[in-house]
Design a protein around this motif. Sequence first.
Motif, PDB file in Angstrom:
ATOM      1  N   ASP A  63      34.251  15.094  96.265  1.00  0.00           N
ATOM      2  CA  ASP A  63      34.170  14.132  95.174  1.00  0.00           C
ATOM      3  C   ASP A  63      32.773  13.529  95.077  1.00  0.00           C
ATOM      4  O   ASP A  63      32.092  13.348  96.094  1.00  0.00           O
ATOM      5  N   ILE A  64      32.393  13.228  93.847  1.00  0.00           N
ATOM      6  CA  ILE A  64      31.186  12.438  93.587  1.00  0.00           C
ATOM      7  C   ILE A  64      31.644  11.072  93.087  1.00  0.00           C
ATOM      8  O   ILE A  64      32.407  10.988  92.122  1.00  0.00           O
TER       9      ILE A  64
ATOM     10  N   ALA B 263      37.996   7.312  96.378  1.00  0.00           N
ATOM     11  CA  ALA B 263      37.520   8.414  97.218  1.00  0.00           C
ATOM     12  C   ALA B 263      38.167   8.367  98.595  1.00  0.00           C
ATOM     13  O   ALA B 263      38.588   9.397  99.144  1.00  0.00           O
ATOM     14  N   VAL B 264      38.272   7.165  99.166  1.00  0.00           N
ATOM     15  CA  VAL B 264      38.893   7.021 100.487  1.00  0.00           C
ATOM     16  C   VAL B 264      40.370   7.418 100.432  1.00  0.00           C
ATOM     17  O   VAL B 264      40.884   8.090 101.342  1.00  0.00           O
ATOM     18  N   SER B 265      41.066   7.034  99.359  1.00  0.00           N
ATOM     19  CA  SER B 265      42.485   7.405  99.217  1.00  0.00           C
ATOM     20  C   SER B 265      42.659   8.919  99.176  1.00  0.00           C
ATOM     21  O   SER B 265      43.580   9.465  99.798  1.00  0.00           O
ATOM     22  N   ALA B 266      41.770   9.594  98.447  1.00  0.00           N
ATOM     23  CA  ALA B 266      41.849  11.061  98.368  1.00  0.00           C
ATOM     24  C   ALA B 266      41.623  11.696  99.739  1.00  0.00           C
ATOM     25  O   ALA B 266      42.283  12.673 100.105  1.00  0.00           O
ATOM     26  N   LEU B 267      40.693  11.137 100.505  1.00  0.00           N
ATOM     27  CA  LEU B 267      40.440  11.661 101.850  1.00  0.00           C
ATOM     28  C   LEU B 267      41.640  11.416 102.769  1.00  0.00           C
ATOM     29  O   LEU B 267      42.026  12.293 103.552  1.00  0.00           O
TER      30      LEU B 267
ATOM     31  N   PHE C 210      37.813  16.558 100.918  1.00  0.00           N
ATOM     32  CA  PHE C 210      37.241  16.734 102.258  1.00  0.00           C
ATOM     33  C   PHE C 210      35.822  16.192 102.369  1.00  0.00           C
ATOM     34  O   PHE C 210      35.163  16.382 103.383  1.00  0.00           O
ATOM     35  N   GLY C 211      35.398  15.504 101.337  1.00  0.00           N
ATOM     36  CA  GLY C 211      34.110  14.846 101.364  1.00  0.00           C
ATOM     37  C   GLY C 211      33.915  14.069 100.074  1.00  0.00           C
ATOM     38  O   GLY C 211      34.339  14.506  98.998  1.00  0.00           O
TER      39      GLY C 211
ATOM     40  N   ALA D 102      36.667  12.770 106.560  1.00  0.00           N
ATOM     41  CA  ALA D 102      37.797  12.453 107.437  1.00  0.00           C
ATOM     42  C   ALA D 102      37.914  13.596 108.437  1.00  0.00           C
ATOM     43  O   ALA D 102      38.605  14.585 108.195  1.00  0.00           O
ATOM     44  N   SER D 103      37.228  13.471 109.563  1.00  0.00           N
ATOM     45  CA  SER D 103      37.161  14.581 110.510  1.00  0.00           C
ATOM     46  C   SER D 103      38.517  14.896 111.134  1.00  0.00           C
ATOM     47  O   SER D 103      38.750  16.016 111.591  1.00  0.00           O
ATOM     48  N   ALA D 104      39.444  13.924 111.148  1.00  0.00           N
ATOM     49  CA  ALA D 104      40.769  14.188 111.694  1.00  0.00           C
ATOM     50  C   ALA D 104      41.529  15.196 110.851  1.00  0.00           C
ATOM     51  O   ALA D 104      42.419  15.884 111.346  1.00  0.00           O
TER      52      ALA D 104
END
Length: 358
Positions: A47-48, A81-85, A91-92, A105-107
């Motif tokens: 995402d941008i 963006a955080v919700s999508a992750l 994935f970014g 979100a490396s997890a």
Amino acid sequence: MSAGPNTSGALRHVLGHLLTPLLMCVGMGLAYLGAFHAPEPHDLRVDIVGSGPTTQVLAQTLHDKGAGALDVRTVPDRDTAVSALREQRSFGAYIPGEKPELLVASASSDTSAMAAEKVFTKVAAGQDAPLEVTDIAPTASGDPTGQGVFFLLVALSIGAYASVAVIGGAGAVLPMRIRALLAAGMSLVVSLVGTLFAGPVFHLVDQGLGGVWAMSWLYAAGILAVGVGLHTFLRRWTTLGVMVLFVMLNFTSSGGIYRPELQPGFFGALHAFWNGAGFVEGVRGHVYFDGHGLGGNVLVLALWLLTGVALLVLAGLTETRRRKASTDTDTDAGDQVRAEAEDAKEELEEELEEAVAV
């Protein structure tokens, strides 16, 4: 000195049995190299963050340059963006500006996060600005690469399918209900061992250990039920069949090393319903993402277990029918004794071959 009269027969017997390890070699090579030898992103969503013409142009430029590698979208703000992750839909998330920032979100997948970081490090370099990377869902301290869950999957799988070899081979003379109980007991033991590894021993997870145990049991029980049920039909080919199902296709499609977005489409398709993927993604969702997607992954594990139970029932009915047919046909006592001795010899050969293969 001439060879003994049974040499040629014994040689044919050995060569026939060598077919199994040869097929294992070919299958492992095709599966592992096919899945892992050249990981490349395809439709990897990033995402941008922002709005307006500049954001749209950046998103379209990245999408076009990616030529199918990236699925670039725009989101209005950081919270979106955080919700999508956190829901593992992205994935970014790149936040442009004088101090550009990348959210990952490396997890969810360390390798996918690294792929996104590689892309946006180049974007930030084009703006002559260092890129700040923020991990909104880091893994536990005992699992810095995020791949510990995958190796837990490997340990559970080996414990389960090795038990299939023993129960199916050495326990073939036992009634199916006893073999089913042995499978249930071993699945409990294997899951408890796996839970000890995940928690107190290696600290792969730092919360939700009870849920990890429950999914470990579902996963191991599914493998044992399917494997013990298949042994009635596959006999000496059971080890190869179980390895195809729970190693070759399972490990490679689990998403533990590379998620589907970095793999060929075949393994990505398996990821949607294979039991290893259900375990890996279920544990990730349970431990790191507030249970997002947990229900679907637990359902996958439960369906594999139900399939195994159905196979056990079918195998039990098949063995009962075979025994009845054998009793009806073998009227001569000597023929019956010889037949039973031959069956015992065959079962012993199967047990030995399966033990060596495991």
